[in-house]
Write a protein that holds these residues in place. Structure first.
Motif, PDB file in Angstrom:
ATOM      1  N   ALA A  57      15.312  57.165  11.137  1.00 32.46           N
ATOM      2  CA  ALA A  57      14.638  56.016  10.529  1.00 32.46           C
ATOM      3  C   ALA A  57      14.604  56.150   9.008  1.00 32.46           C
ATOM      4  CB  ALA A  57      13.218  55.888  11.079  1.00 32.46           C
ATOM      5  N   LEU A  58      14.361  57.364   8.522  1.00 32.06           N
ATOM      6  CA  LEU A  58      14.307  57.576   7.073  1.00 32.06           C
ATOM      7  C   LEU A  58      15.663  57.319   6.437  1.00 32.06           C
ATOM      8  CD1 LEU A  58      12.355  58.392   4.821  1.00 32.06           C
ATOM      9  CD2 LEU A  58      13.062  60.761   5.140  1.00 32.06           C
ATOM     10  N   SER A  59      16.737  57.701   7.113  1.00 31.33           N
ATOM     11  CA  SER A  59      18.087  57.426   6.609  1.00 31.33           C
ATOM     12  C   SER A  59      18.325  55.929   6.490  1.00 31.33           C
ATOM     13  CB  SER A  59      19.144  58.048   7.525  1.00 31.33           C
ATOM     14  OG  SER A  59      19.134  59.451   7.429  1.00 31.33           O
ATOM     15  N   ARG A  60      17.849  55.177   7.471  1.00 31.40           N
ATOM     16  CA  ARG A  60      18.025  53.719   7.423  1.00 31.40           C
ATOM     17  C   ARG A  60      17.210  53.116   6.280  1.00 31.40           C
ATOM     18  NH1 ARG A  60      17.935  53.838  13.500  1.00 31.40           N
ATOM     19  NH2 ARG A  60      20.096  53.504  14.151  1.00 31.40           N
ATOM     20  N   PHE A  61      16.008  53.602   6.080  1.00 37.75           N
ATOM     21  CA  PHE A  61      15.206  53.133   4.951  1.00 37.75           C
ATOM     22  C   PHE A  61      15.918  53.432   3.629  1.00 37.75           C
ATOM     23  CE2 PHE A  61      11.314  53.222   7.739  1.00 37.75           C
ATOM     24  CZ  PHE A  61      10.959  51.898   7.534  1.00 37.75           C
ATOM     25  N   PHE A  62      16.516  54.622   3.540  1.00 31.29           N
ATOM     26  CA  PHE A  62      17.210  54.993   2.309  1.00 31.29           C
ATOM     27  C   PHE A  62      18.413  54.084   2.086  1.00 31.29           C
ATOM     28  CE2 PHE A  62      19.716  57.358  -0.711  1.00 31.29           C
ATOM     29  CZ  PHE A  62      18.754  57.929  -1.541  1.00 31.29           C
ATOM     30  N   ALA A  63      19.121  53.721   3.154  1.00 32.26           N
ATOM     31  CA  ALA A  63      20.264  52.818   3.034  1.00 32.26           C
ATOM     32  C   ALA A  63      19.818  51.458   2.486  1.00 32.26           C
ATOM     33  CB  ALA A  63      20.957  52.662   4.379  1.00 32.26           C
ATOM     34  N   LEU A  64      18.707  50.950   2.982  1.00 32.85           N
ATOM     35  CA  LEU A  64      18.182  49.681   2.467  1.00 32.85           C
ATOM     36  C   LEU A  64      17.780  49.820   1.001  1.00 32.85           C
ATOM     37  CD1 LEU A  64      15.997  48.595   5.533  1.00 32.85           C
ATOM     38  CD2 LEU A  64      18.250  47.727   4.870  1.00 32.85           C
ATOM     39  N   PHE A  65      17.220  50.970   0.649  1.00 32.73           N
ATOM     40  CA  PHE A  65      16.875  51.243  -0.745  1.00 32.73           C
ATOM     41  C   PHE A  65      18.124  51.219  -1.625  1.00 32.73           C
ATOM     42  CE2 PHE A  65      16.472  54.726  -3.942  1.00 32.73           C
ATOM     43  CZ  PHE A  65      15.593  54.087  -4.808  1.00 32.73           C
ATOM     44  N   LEU A  66      19.234  51.788  -1.128  1.00 29.46           N
ATOM     45  CA  LEU A  66      20.484  51.780  -1.884  1.00 29.46           C
ATOM     46  C   LEU A  66      20.960  50.348  -2.145  1.00 29.46           C
ATOM     47  CD1 LEU A  66      22.673  54.650  -0.353  1.00 29.46           C
ATOM     48  CD2 LEU A  66      21.433  54.647  -2.524  1.00 29.46           C
ATOM     49  N   LEU A  67      20.785  49.470  -1.176  1.00 25.06           N
ATOM     50  CA  LEU A  67      21.185  48.076  -1.376  1.00 25.06           C
ATOM     51  C   LEU A  67      20.381  47.426  -2.489  1.00 25.06           C
ATOM     52  CD1 LEU A  67      21.570  46.871   2.344  1.00 25.06           C
ATOM     53  CD2 LEU A  67      23.385  47.473   0.725  1.00 25.06           C
ATOM     54  N   LEU A  68      19.091  47.723  -2.561  1.00 23.00           N
ATOM     55  CA  LEU A  68      18.251  47.182  -3.630  1.00 23.00           C
ATOM     56  C   LEU A  68      18.666  47.748  -4.986  1.00 23.00           C
ATOM     57  CD1 LEU A  68      14.734  47.319  -1.918  1.00 23.00           C
ATOM     58  CD2 LEU A  68      16.177  45.316  -2.292  1.00 23.00           C
ATOM     59  N   VAL A  69      18.978  49.050  -5.027  1.00 21.84           N
ATOM     60  CA  VAL A  69      19.425  49.664  -6.278  1.00 21.84           C
ATOM     61  C   VAL A  69      20.743  49.057  -6.725  1.00 21.84           C
ATOM     62  CG1 VAL A  69      20.174  51.812  -7.365  1.00 21.84           C
ATOM     63  CG2 VAL A  69      18.202  51.815  -5.834  1.00 21.84           C
ATOM     64  N   ALA A  70      21.662  48.843  -5.768  1.00 27.72           N
ATOM     65  CA  ALA A  70      22.954  48.243  -6.098  1.00 27.72           C
ATOM     66  C   ALA A  70      22.773  46.859  -6.689  1.00 27.72           C
ATOM     67  CB  ALA A  70      23.832  48.172  -4.846  1.00 27.72           C
ATOM     68  N   ALA A  71      21.867  46.077  -6.122  1.00 23.52           N
ATOM     69  CA  ALA A  71      21.600  44.739  -6.653  1.00 23.52           C
ATOM     70  C   ALA A  71      21.034  44.823  -8.061  1.00 23.52           C
ATOM     71  CB  ALA A  71      20.628  44.000  -5.731  1.00 23.52           C
ATOM     72  N   GLN A  72      20.115  45.786  -8.274  1.00 25.44           N
ATOM     73  CA  GLN A  72      19.525  45.950  -9.605  1.00 25.44           C
ATOM     74  C   GLN A  72      20.579  46.361 -10.630  1.00 25.44           C
ATOM     75  OE1 GLN A  72      18.882  48.851 -11.523  1.00 25.44           O
ATOM     76  NE2 GLN A  72      17.357  48.056 -12.947  1.00 25.44           N
ATOM     77  N   MET A  73      21.502  47.225 -10.236  1.00 25.15           N
ATOM     78  CA  MET A  73      22.547  47.687 -11.145  1.00 25.15           C
ATOM     79  C   MET A  73      23.530  46.571 -11.482  1.00 25.15           C
ATOM     80  SD  MET A  73      23.516  51.439  -9.642  1.00 25.15           S
ATOM     81  CE  MET A  73      24.751  51.739 -10.910  1.00 25.15           C
ATOM     82  N   ASN A  74      23.842  45.721 -10.506  1.00 21.92           N
ATOM     83  CA  ASN A  74      24.873  44.707 -10.689  1.00 21.92           C
ATOM     84  C   ASN A  74      24.379  43.444 -11.388  1.00 21.92           C
ATOM     85  OD1 ASN A  74      26.904  46.224  -9.534  1.00 21.92           O
ATOM     86  ND2 ASN A  74      26.573  45.410  -7.490  1.00 21.92           N
ATOM     87  N   PHE A  75      23.088  43.174 -11.301  1.00 20.46           N
ATOM     88  CA  PHE A  75      22.597  41.908 -11.834  1.00 20.46           C
ATOM     89  C   PHE A  75      21.692  42.051 -13.049  1.00 20.46           C
ATOM     90  CE2 PHE A  75      23.436  40.974  -7.305  1.00 20.46           C
ATOM     91  CZ  PHE A  75      24.424  40.031  -7.502  1.00 20.46           C
ATOM     92  N   ARG A  76      21.422  43.271 -13.500  1.00 21.08           N
ATOM     93  CA  ARG A  76      20.616  43.394 -14.717  1.00 21.08           C
ATOM     94  C   ARG A  76      21.490  43.108 -15.935  1.00 21.08           C
ATOM     95  NH1 ARG A  76      19.448  49.889 -15.410  1.00 21.08           N
ATOM     96  NH2 ARG A  76      21.214  50.385 -16.739  1.00 21.08           N
ATOM     97  N   ALA A  77      20.843  42.944 -17.069  1.00 24.21           N
ATOM     98  CA  ALA A  77      21.571  42.565 -18.287  1.00 24.21           C
ATOM     99  C   ALA A  77      22.548  43.644 -18.681  1.00 24.21           C
ATOM    100  CB  ALA A  77      20.575  42.335 -19.421  1.00 24.21           C
ATOM    101  N   PRO A  78      23.727  43.298 -19.229  1.00 23.11           N
ATOM    102  CA  PRO A  78      24.713  44.282 -19.642  1.00 23.11           C
ATOM    103  C   PRO A  78      24.163  45.231 -20.674  1.00 23.11           C
ATOM    104  CG  PRO A  78      25.659  42.068 -19.652  1.00 23.11           C
ATOM    105  CD  PRO A  78      24.198  41.917 -19.457  1.00 23.11           C
ATOM    106  N   ALA A  79      24.662  46.503 -20.636  1.00 19.88           N
ATOM    107  CA  ALA A  79      24.233  47.479 -21.616  1.00 19.88           C
ATOM    108  C   ALA A  79      24.964  47.226 -22.920  1.00 19.88           C
ATOM    109  CB  ALA A  79      24.532  48.883 -21.099  1.00 19.88           C
TER     110      ALA A  79
END
Length: 248
Positions: free
Chosen positions: A226-248
């Protein structure tokens, strides 16, 4: 009251996420510092690094007490991560990491999909890498964290679980302990340039310590699958944050 209450609440939320997912919590705290407390991006990142030293220490202690921490592995990874994060931070000041963030966002999505489709077999014995390989892994993780502005644990935990067969709980405990020296070095580096909001740290760290206890307690009460699945969902949120935040 509001002055201390807002940093306290921000720290509580980031600390809970950090303790539960085995990361520093900066992935949540930096946006909160920018959009809620009005800090600039550089000051938010520096303050977040200082904050993670407390949450990582508190949460890692609880993981250790549950037997979910490999001290030797943490040491070798940290040995490489400390110089790595300095190199990554130096590169970040000289180049844009937008393209690299997009690539790692895609990689995180694929990694999350791999975990969700077939959860790692945590009952199998680990297959740890040689010491030199783990030191080099620490260098790479530290450099990417410094360059991309994401917590090293976000990258490290999937590598430990998928490539070295490390149990999810242990991988998260190792990640937390490795964050401690990199947070100290990175926070000190930012503080030298005035990029740490010292007045906010007491409230942030107090909330973060409580949140880290709650998050780590919950993580150690959940099964590895279950913890692995939670971590996978967390990775999806991080990926979205990385891809849609303002350019560096």
């Amino acid at each position: 009251m509001r002055t201390i209450a807002v940093p306290l609440l921000c720290g509580l939320m980031a600390g809970a996420l950090g303790g539960f997912m085995g990361v520093g919590g900066g992935i949540l705290l930096v946006p909160l510092l920018v959009h809620v407390l009005g800090l600039g991006q550089h000051e938010a990142q520096g303050t977040s690094l200082a904050f993670t030293t407390v949450t990582a220490l508190v949460a890692a202690t609880l993981y250790f007490r549950q037997g979910n921490l490999d001290l030797a592995l943490s040491l070798w990874l940290a040995l490489g991560a400390v110089p790595g994060v300095l190199v990554g931070a130096a590169l970040a000041r000289k180049m844009t990491a937008r393209g690299l963030r997009l690539a790692f966002g895609v990689l995180m999505i694929l990694t999350a999909a791999r975990i969700l489709v077939q959860v790692p077999a945590h009952a199998s014995p680990p297959s740890p890498w040689p010491v030199a390989a783990n030191v080099l892994l620490g260098v790479v993780i530290g450099a990417l964290a410094g360059l991309l502005g994401v917590g090293g644990g976000t990258i490290l935990v999937p590598v430990l679980v998928l490539a070295e067969g490390t149990p999810q709980h242990v991988a998260q405990g190792v990640s937390l302990l490795m964050i401690l020296p990199t947070g100290i070095v990175g926070g000190w580096s930012h503080a030298r340039h005035g990029h740490v909001a010292r007045s906010l740290l007491p409230g942030l760290m107090a909330g973060g310590a409580v949140g880290a206890v709650l998050g780590a307690f919950l993580a150690n009460r959940i099964g590895a699958t279950a913890l692995s699945r939670f971590f996978a969902l967390f990775l999806l949120l991080v990926a979205a944050q990385m891809n849609f935040r303002a350019p560096a």
